[in-house]
Every structure is written in structure tokens, then in C-alpha cells.
Design a protein around this motif. Structure first.
Motif, PDB file in Angstrom:
ATOM      1  N   TYR A  15       0.810  -1.223   0.069  1.00 22.68           N
ATOM      2  CA  TYR A  15      -0.007   0.172   0.021  1.00 22.68           C
ATOM      3  C   TYR A  15       0.833   1.179   0.185  1.00 22.68           C
ATOM      4  O   TYR A  15       1.646   1.442   0.847  1.00 22.68           O
ATOM      5  CB  TYR A  15      -0.788  -0.035   1.240  1.00 22.68           C
ATOM      6  N   GLN A  16       0.744   2.207  -1.105  1.00 26.01           N
ATOM      7  CA  GLN A  16       1.435   3.603  -1.040  1.00 26.01           C
ATOM      8  C   GLN A  16       2.911   3.181  -0.879  1.00 26.01           C
ATOM      9  O   GLN A  16       3.525   3.772  -0.173  1.00 26.01           O
ATOM     10  CB  GLN A  16       0.920   4.465   0.085  1.00 26.01           C
ATOM     11  N   LYS A  17       3.608   2.475  -1.902  1.00 27.01           N
ATOM     12  CA  LYS A  17       4.923   2.329  -1.904  1.00 27.01           C
ATOM     13  C   LYS A  17       5.545   1.791  -0.676  1.00 27.01           C
ATOM     14  O   LYS A  17       6.611   1.770  -0.307  1.00 27.01           O
ATOM     15  CB  LYS A  17       5.629   3.513  -2.055  1.00 27.01           C
ATOM     16  N   SER A  18       4.692   0.970   0.188  1.00 29.72           N
ATOM     17  CA  SER A  18       4.969   0.299   1.256  1.00 29.72           C
ATOM     18  C   SER A  18       4.489  -1.262   1.571  1.00 29.72           C
ATOM     19  O   SER A  18       3.331  -1.424   0.921  1.00 29.72           O
ATOM     20  CB  SER A  18       4.490   1.050   2.636  1.00 29.72           C
ATOM     21  N   ILE A  19       5.173  -1.899   1.959  1.00 27.43           N
ATOM     22  CA  ILE A  19       4.448  -3.051   2.808  1.00 27.43           C
ATOM     23  C   ILE A  19       4.141  -3.244   4.047  1.00 27.43           C
ATOM     24  O   ILE A  19       5.000  -2.696   4.867  1.00 27.43           O
ATOM     25  CB  ILE A  19       5.599  -4.309   2.392  1.00 27.43           C
ATOM     26  N   VAL A  20       2.920  -3.662   4.377  1.00 29.14           N
ATOM     27  CA  VAL A  20       2.508  -3.289   5.677  1.00 29.14           C
ATOM     28  C   VAL A  20       1.896  -4.670   6.309  1.00 29.14           C
ATOM     29  O   VAL A  20       1.125  -5.128   5.589  1.00 29.14           O
ATOM     30  CB  VAL A  20       1.584  -2.109   5.775  1.00 29.14           C
ATOM     31  N   ILE A  21       2.318  -4.779   7.791  1.00 30.89           N
ATOM     32  CA  ILE A  21       1.671  -5.815   8.498  1.00 30.89           C
ATOM     33  C   ILE A  21       1.103  -5.517   9.701  1.00 30.89           C
ATOM     34  O   ILE A  21       1.691  -4.852  10.523  1.00 30.89           O
ATOM     35  CB  ILE A  21       2.721  -6.802   8.528  1.00 30.89           C
ATOM     36  N   ASN A  22      -0.266  -5.551   9.740  1.00 35.31           N
ATOM     37  CA  ASN A  22      -0.828  -5.270  11.043  1.00 35.31           C
ATOM     38  C   ASN A  22      -1.139  -6.401  11.838  1.00 35.31           C
ATOM     39  O   ASN A  22      -1.580  -7.585  11.359  1.00 35.31           O
ATOM     40  CB  ASN A  22      -2.305  -4.566  10.698  1.00 35.31           C
ATOM     41  N   PHE A  23      -0.810  -6.304  13.082  1.00 35.55           N
ATOM     42  CA  PHE A  23      -0.774  -7.518  13.929  1.00 35.55           C
ATOM     43  C   PHE A  23      -2.345  -7.608  14.242  1.00 35.55           C
ATOM     44  O   PHE A  23      -2.884  -7.002  14.961  1.00 35.55           O
ATOM     45  CB  PHE A  23       0.098  -7.455  15.070  1.00 35.55           C
ATOM     46  N   THR A  24      -2.578  -9.155  14.600  1.00 37.84           N
ATOM     47  CA  THR A  24      -4.020  -9.502  14.934  1.00 37.84           C
ATOM     48  C   THR A  24      -3.876  -9.982  16.407  1.00 37.84           C
ATOM     49  O   THR A  24      -4.949 -10.249  16.979  1.00 37.84           O
ATOM     50  CB  THR A  24      -4.362 -10.658  14.105  1.00 37.84           C
ATOM     51  N   GLY A  25      -2.642  -9.784  16.980  1.00 42.05           N
ATOM     52  CA  GLY A  25      -2.731 -10.083  18.369  1.00 42.05           C
ATOM     53  C   GLY A  25      -1.078  -9.640  18.997  1.00 42.05           C
ATOM     54  O   GLY A  25      -0.778  -8.939  18.444  1.00 42.05           O
ATOM     55  N   LYS A  26      -0.792 -10.096  20.119  1.00 44.23           N
ATOM     56  CA  LYS A  26       0.410  -9.629  20.666  1.00 44.23           C
ATOM     57  C   LYS A  26       1.737 -10.168  20.015  1.00 44.23           C
ATOM     58  O   LYS A  26       1.769 -11.408  19.897  1.00 44.23           O
ATOM     59  CB  LYS A  26       0.489 -10.016  22.186  1.00 44.23           C
ATOM     60  N   ARG A  27       2.508  -9.422  19.794  1.00 44.70           N
ATOM     61  CA  ARG A  27       3.885  -9.731  18.879  1.00 44.70           C
ATOM     62  C   ARG A  27       5.054  -9.027  19.835  1.00 44.70           C
ATOM     63  O   ARG A  27       4.767  -7.956  20.529  1.00 44.70           O
ATOM     64  CB  ARG A  27       3.785  -9.402  17.492  1.00 44.70           C
ATOM     65  N   LYS A  28       5.878  -9.866  19.628  1.00 46.24           N
ATOM     66  CA  LYS A  28       7.229  -9.185  20.265  1.00 46.24           C
ATOM     67  C   LYS A  28       8.328  -8.903  19.015  1.00 46.24           C
ATOM     68  O   LYS A  28       8.384  -9.760  18.228  1.00 46.24           O
ATOM     69  CB  LYS A  28       7.870 -10.055  21.264  1.00 46.24           C
ATOM     70  N   THR A  29       8.853  -7.692  18.842  1.00 50.09           N
ATOM     71  CA  THR A  29       9.839  -7.454  17.663  1.00 50.09           C
ATOM     72  C   THR A  29      11.070  -7.101  18.196  1.00 50.09           C
ATOM     73  O   THR A  29      11.428  -6.583  19.360  1.00 50.09           O
ATOM     74  CB  THR A  29       9.217  -6.456  16.922  1.00 50.09           C
ATOM     75  N   LEU A  30      12.103  -7.259  17.384  1.00 55.70           N
ATOM     76  CA  LEU A  30      13.496  -6.956  17.689  1.00 55.70           C
ATOM     77  C   LEU A  30      13.839  -6.154  16.085  1.00 55.70           C
ATOM     78  O   LEU A  30      13.871  -7.178  15.196  1.00 55.70           O
ATOM     79  CB  LEU A  30      14.379  -7.927  18.055  1.00 55.70           C
ATOM     80  N   SER A  31      14.164  -5.147  16.055  1.00 56.30           N
ATOM     81  CA  SER A  31      14.474  -4.575  14.890  1.00 56.30           C
ATOM     82  C   SER A  31      15.613  -3.423  14.909  1.00 56.30           C
ATOM     83  O   SER A  31      15.846  -3.037  16.036  1.00 56.30           O
ATOM     84  CB  SER A  31      13.360  -3.927  14.256  1.00 56.30           C
ATOM     85  N   THR A  32      16.234  -3.058  13.575  1.00 54.55           N
ATOM     86  CA  THR A  32      16.978  -1.998  13.309  1.00 54.55           C
ATOM     87  C   THR A  32      16.466  -0.722  12.946  1.00 54.55           C
ATOM     88  O   THR A  32      16.923   0.219  12.523  1.00 54.55           O
ATOM     89  CB  THR A  32      18.157  -2.368  12.370  1.00 54.55           C
ATOM     90  N   ALA A  33      14.910  -0.771  13.403  1.00 53.59           N
ATOM     91  CA  ALA A  33      14.177   0.339  12.739  1.00 53.59           C
ATOM     92  C   ALA A  33      14.604   1.632  13.426  1.00 53.59           C
ATOM     93  O   ALA A  33      14.585   1.702  14.599  1.00 53.59           O
ATOM     94  CB  ALA A  33      12.689   0.038  12.894  1.00 53.59           C
ATOM     95  N   PRO A  34      14.654   2.785  12.401  1.00 48.02           N
ATOM     96  CA  PRO A  34      14.741   4.119  13.227  1.00 48.02           C
ATOM     97  C   PRO A  34      13.615   4.352  14.060  1.00 48.02           C
ATOM     98  O   PRO A  34      13.636   5.325  15.154  1.00 48.02           O
ATOM     99  CB  PRO A  34      14.939   5.160  11.933  1.00 48.02           C
ATOM    100  N   LEU A  35      12.488   4.018  13.741  1.00 45.99           N
ATOM    101  CA  LEU A  35      11.105   4.383  14.539  1.00 45.99           C
ATOM    102  C   LEU A  35      10.931   3.067  15.296  1.00 45.99           C
ATOM    103  O   LEU A  35      10.461   2.060  14.560  1.00 45.99           O
ATOM    104  CB  LEU A  35       9.870   4.610  13.269  1.00 45.99           C
ATOM    105  N   ASN A  36      10.905   3.230  16.358  1.00 45.50           N
ATOM    106  CA  ASN A  36      10.496   2.043  17.395  1.00 45.50           C
ATOM    107  C   ASN A  36      11.409   0.851  17.324  1.00 45.50           C
ATOM    108  O   ASN A  36      10.846  -0.342  17.348  1.00 45.50           O
ATOM    109  CB  ASN A  36       8.766   1.799  17.443  1.00 45.50           C
ATOM    110  N   GLY A  37      12.609   1.198  16.966  1.00 47.01           N
ATOM    111  CA  GLY A  37      13.545  -0.126  17.107  1.00 47.01           C
ATOM    112  C   GLY A  37      13.966  -0.887  18.109  1.00 47.01           C
ATOM    113  O   GLY A  37      13.459  -0.571  19.263  1.00 47.01           O
TER     114      GLY A  37
END
Length: 364
Positions: A15-37
Motif C-alpha cells: 500500500y502506497q509504496k510500502s509493505i504493511v503488516i498489521n498484527f492481529t494479536g500480541k507480538r514481540k519485535t526486535l529490529s534495526t528500525a529508526p522508528l520504534n526499533g
């Protein structure tokens, strides 16, 4: 556009030059993202965004910082910027690769975009960006990986999955013999790669290892390698087939179509003449004997640089390979040059001789 649905029920949309995944439940993430990394427990979505504005045009930040820029993107995607992690790239989202691997109750899905044609580098190469002095801007080119694991993981296993994921990316590049653009080495990634790892906090299965000795690590390795390989082929055409080219195997040593042209001593060409020269190179350097010989020659140079064999032994074996190409002994300048420099010079001279023969055999 709906692309796929993960086993957890989370949907992958473009969607709009992006790939988006909305979570349907509780998830734990680890990332190198500048936003909420970093490590996060309360995110609601992750995304990968194409930051490019057009071919040949530099990407521009729309805010004071990269983090603020990505927060704007998140909001435009309809996401809560405080609960979304995003990474960006100059690769087109249409060239995404989605690959999954399963073992019993474990499923791992890699969602990858990528390109290393301009920005591929080997870890430890001289860095073009001085973050302390704010000098120079890195070239575009990024392998972005979003990895989804349907089980729960301990914090340590989640961190270990990032290591395994990175190893898999590097293995894919190694198997493509992708060159660094900053040294004579093989690329281990791009200078701006981003990764987001997501596991399912609601799963009854809690795993505490993601290394190569466990099935989760195997699934991570297989899915990421397959997705990185396909994404690079879709984005820039980098593939096993495209790498069946002797010149591409040695370009990281400074041997290129232009360097051969200059050594042959041609004057300023007409367009027709240069086009014919390009056709000759394309035909000549696709010959299996040259692809094989140049690949082995490049590996000799690597082994000598790594200290696994002596430069002298590599030089001797390199002369044998040049003979195998059908070129007699080539002259070397000797002097104070290292064996590595001599080998590179001698290989270029040998390839020049082969090109000269080919040009002499056809009307230009």
C-alpha cells in the motif's frame, strides 16, 4: 493489495509504496528500525517503505530526523506511529519476495526487498559516511528483511534469530559472488540494510534457541536465503545466470570493460564501434572456460588476501589459469608491486589479448 496471510492470521499488504503488516494479536519485535526499533513488546504493525522519489533522484527526508520522517510515513499509512516500526529502502515494493519454511509446528516467513548493485559492501570496508563530522552520504541500495516467526521466543532467542537471519543474508550474497563496491572483497550486505524480527507472544510454544543447530534456525536460514536471492533477482537482475560472466567475476579488482578499452589503446570511438565492442565482450566473457578461469583466479586472489595461501603460490597458480585461457606468458612490470597487484595486472593483460583476438577476427 493483499499479498499473503501469515499462519498467525496477520496479513501482508502492499500500500502506497510500502509493505504493511498489521498484527492481529500480541507480538514481540526486535529490529534495526529508526522508528520504534530495538526490543518492543507493544507494537501493532511493522512496515517496509520505498523512500525513493524517482529514478536518479536522491531521497529526501521530510522531517528533521530519519525517525520523524518514518513517523510521518507511518501516519500516512494509517498506522499509529507510536506503535509501528518501519524501515526504508530504494527498492520497489513490487519486487518483494515472500518465502516460508516450516518444521512441524514452526513456521518462519521472510518478506524481503533488496538491491546491492550500488551499495554492496564487505564488513570492515572503508566507510563513506562519517557520522561524527556529517560528511558524505551513503549510496542507495538496501536489503530489508521482515521475518515472522509463528512461535514465541525468549528475548535471547529473538536476538539470536537476528544473527541467524544476517548470516543467511550474507550466505545468499556469497553464493551469488556479489561484489563490494568499496573494496576488492565479496559483499556481506549493503551499507544500509534493515531487519525486523517478529515472534508471536500468544503462542503456547516458547523456543529458547534460534541458532544453526536447531530447526528454527534452519527454517530462518532457508527462508531468508531464498527470499534474499529472489528479491535481488527481481530488483536488479542479480542472479546465478547474470553472474555467468567472466568480467563480472573480476570487476571488483578494477578489471572492467572500460579499463580493457583503455589498455587496448583505442581512440575516442564512434557509437557504432563502442556498441560492437560491447557485443564482443558480452559474447567472449560468457564462454564457460573464461567464466570458470576468471572465477578461480578471483578466488586465488581472495585466498592470498585472506592469508590462506601465499601471494607467491597464488601468482604461480594464476599464471597456470591464464595459460588455460589460451594466453601465453604475459609480461609483468615487477618492481615494487605486490604479487596481488601483479596478478591483477597480468589478468587484465590476458583478457585484453583475448579481446584483441576477437576484435581482429570480425569486421567492425
Amino acid at each position: 493489495m493483499h499479498l499473503s496471510t501469515l499462519i498467525t492470521g496477520d496479513e501482508i499488504h502492499r500500500y502506497q509504496k510500502s509493505i504493511v503488516i498489521n498484527f492481529t494479536g500480541k507480538r514481540k519485535t526486535l529490529s534495526t528500525a529508526p522508528l520504534n526499533g530495538g526490543m518492543q513488546h507493544g507494537l501493532a504493525a511493522v512496515f517496509n517503505h520505498d523512500i525513493s522519489v524517482g529514478a536518479g533522484m536522491p531521497a529526501m527526508l521530510r522531517a528533521a530526523t530519519y525517525e520523524e520522517h518514518m513517523a510521518l510515513v507511518a501516519s500516512e499509512l494509517g498506522l499509529d506511529a507510536a506503535k509501528a516500526a518501519g524501515i526504508s529502502t530504494a527498492a520497489q515494493m513490487e519486487n518483494v519476495s515472500i518465502k516460508a519454511q516450516s518444521y512441524k509446528s514452526i513456521t518462519v516467513t521472510a518478506v524481503v526487498t533488496g538491491g546491492v548493485e550500488t551499495n554492496g559492501g564487505r564488513v570492515g570496508d572503508p566507510a563513506p559516511w562519517d557520522e561524527l563530522e556529517q560528511k558524505s552520504i551513503p549510496e542507495p541500495g538496501t536489503i530489508n528483511i521482515m521475518l515472522f516467526i509463528n512461535t514465541n521466543l525468549t528475548d535471547g532467542a529473538l536476538a539470536r534469530s537476528l544473527v541467524t537471519c544476517t548470516e543467511a543474508k550474507t550466505a545468499a550474497l556469497q553464493e551469488l559472488a556479489a561484489p563490494s563496491r568499496y573494496s576488492m572483497g565479496l559483499a556481506t550486505g549493503s551499507g544500509t540494510d534493515g531487519t525486523i524480527i517478529v515472534c508471536n507472544s500468544e503462542s503456547e510454544i516458547l523456543l529458547d534457541d534460534a541458532g544453526k543447530h536447531c530447526k528454527l534456525g534452519e527454517c530462518i536460514g532457508r527462508s531468508v536465503k531464498a527470499a534474499v536471492t529472489e528479491a535481488l533477482a527481481l530488483q536488479t537482475g542479480l542472479s546465478a545466470a547474470s553472474q555467468h560472466d567472466a568480467l563480472k567475476r573480476v570487476s571488483r579488482f578494477g578489471i572492467t570493460a572500460e579499463s580493457i578499452w583503455q589498455e587496448l589503446g583505442f581512440s575516442e570511438p564512434s557509437g557504432i564501434y563502442k556498441a560492437k565492442y560491447s557485443q564482443v565482450l558480452e559474447r567472449l566473457f560468457a564462454k564457460p572456460i573464461l567464466v570458470t578461469s576468471c572465477s578461480l583466479y578471483a578466488h586465488l586472489l581472495d585466498e592470498a588476501v585472506w592469508g590462506l595461501i601465499s601471494e607467491e603460490d597464488a601468482h604461480i597458480s594464476g599464471k597456470c589459469l591464464i595459460g588455460h585461457m589460451g594466453v601465453d606468458e604475459v609480461s609483468s612490470s615487477g618492481g615494487k608491486h605486490s604479487s596481488i597487484a601483479l596478478m591483477t595486472s597480468e589478468l587484465q593483460k590476458a583478457l585484453c589479448e583475448l579481446v584483441r583476438r576477437e576484435l581482429d577476427s570480425i569486421p567492425l
